[in-house]
Design an enzyme around this catalytic site. Structure first.
Site, short mmCIF file in Angstrom:
data_model
loop_
_atom_site.label_atom_id
_atom_site.label_comp_id
_atom_site.label_asym_id
_atom_site.label_seq_id
_atom_site.Cartn_x
_atom_site.Cartn_y
_atom_site.Cartn_z
N GLY A 199 0.81 -1.27 0.02
CA GLY A 199 -0.04 -0.07 0.13
C GLY A 199 0.80 1.20 -0.02
O GLY A 199 1.99 1.22 0.31
N CYS A 200 0.04 2.36 -0.53
CA CYS A 200 0.99 3.50 -0.39
C CYS A 200 1.33 4.06 0.77
O CYS A 200 2.79 4.51 1.26
CB CYS A 200 0.20 4.78 -1.28
SG CYS A 200 -1.49 4.88 -0.62
N TYR A 201 0.72 4.27 1.75
CA TYR A 201 0.80 4.75 3.19
C TYR A 201 1.88 3.71 3.68
O TYR A 201 2.81 4.00 4.43
CB TYR A 201 -0.46 4.73 4.02
CG TYR A 201 -1.05 5.93 4.02
CD1 TYR A 201 -0.49 7.21 4.33
CD2 TYR A 201 -2.42 6.02 3.85
CE1 TYR A 201 -1.08 8.39 4.46
CE2 TYR A 201 -3.23 7.23 3.84
CZ TYR A 201 -2.55 8.42 4.35
OH TYR A 201 -3.23 9.52 4.16
#
Length: 317
Positions: A134-136
């Site tokens: 995921g990005c975060y």
């Protein structure tokens, strides 16, 4: 040079799909096999993506058609929960196909390689199923990773993302009018990225996400309690040593700004600040959620699996 590998993209309507097509278009070793989007099926690629120099039309491929398309690589850029039928058909009909899934569906599956190259490339052993982080989760792991084993208690991460991270399905979290002059907190405990990072690092991380009025890019501010006293020279040296050969990671003393990372492929880490007792460290990271948080990282993983330079088509495109 050997013939380019043919790549198919499922879920092209989203923001990440558009970024992936831009990267594929300029990658010297990739050739587009198909682009599937239920909403845009039949339209020329140029109608929706005029900035991408690609010929052909959007298709609407079901799992059987996608598995039988004869491509070397399939990238799944669909919402969470949609990947399984496509993976099952590819497993059955074309198991040698490289599959890169951008959703969260296989991030907790030990049968898949978890592809955060700067931290996990040493675990890659030819797997043909890759789960993109995921990005975060990418930003949090890059911040916290150098300190695993020296942490005293859970790490707290405060996150703020642009509204492209909320996807294209209309909601308050991607409505510019709702977001104007606003900051919206959501899923403040047990967010899927919180579970993802805690699992990957083997250490509890507490994550508090927010969405802001800007379109792209995210910021993570991490609060770490350390077992031993450190000074700023030690902090700088720890990050420099870990990321010295990483072309997509830039270190700086000042806190990075999200406006300076939007549209760029890498990660900026800095702003390191210590409490008076030398045992509380605060660090900041920024990245573009559509690029290093998704599309760029997918291409890194494809390059790794193909045996090419990891930044092929990224920094030299």
């Amino acid at each position: 040079m050997n013939a380019p590998l043919r790549i198919g993209l499922l879920g092209a309507r989203g923001f990440v799909g558009a970024e992936l097509l831009k990267l594929v278009a300029r990658h010297p070793c990739l050739e587009l096999g198909f682009v599937s989007s239920r909403e845009w099926a039949g339209q020329p690629l140029s109608a929706q993506l005029p900035e991408v120099d690609l010929r052909g039309r959007f298709e609407n491929l079901d799992p059987k058609a996608a598995a039988g398309a004869g491509v070397d690589i399939v990238v799944l850029a669909m919402p969470n929960g949609a990947a399984a039928p496509f993976v099952a058909e590819i497993d059955a009909k074309a198991p040698g196909t490289l599959v890169v899934d951008l959703s969260a569906d296989y991030r907790f599956d030990d049968g898949w390689y978890y592809g955060l190259p700067e931290l996990t490339r040493g675990r890659y052993a030819g797997q043909r199923r890759i789960s993109n982080p995921g990005c975060y989760a990418t930003a949090m792991q890059l911040l916290v990773g150098p300190w695993v084993g020296e942490l005293d208690g859970p790490v707290q991460c405060f996150g703020v993302s642009g509204y492209s991270g909320a996807g294209t399905t209309p909601s308050d979290k991607n409505n510019p009018d709702t977001l104007r002059d606003n900051l919206i907190p959501y899923t403040l405990v047990n967010h899927i990225h919180e579970r993802e990072v805690s699992r990957q690092l083997g250490h509890p991380v507490e994550f508090m996400p927010h969405v802001a009025p800007h379109f792209r890019g995210l910021t993570i501010t991490a609060n770490l309690r350390l077992r031993e006293v450190v000074d700023l020279d030690t902090v700088r040296a720890r990050y420099a040593s870990r990321y010295v050969d990483e072309p997509l990671i830039a270190l700086q003393d000042g806190a990075p700004w999200v406006s300076r990372i939007a549209g760029r492929h890498g990660v900026q880490i800095g702003g390191w600040t210590l409490s008076a007792d030398g045992r509380r460290l605060v660090v900041v990271a920024t990245l573009d959620n559509l690029l290093k948080g998704a599309a760029t990282q997918a291409v890194q993983n494809i390059n790794l699996a193909a045996g090419w330079a990891e930044t092929e088509g990224i920094l030299n495109g």
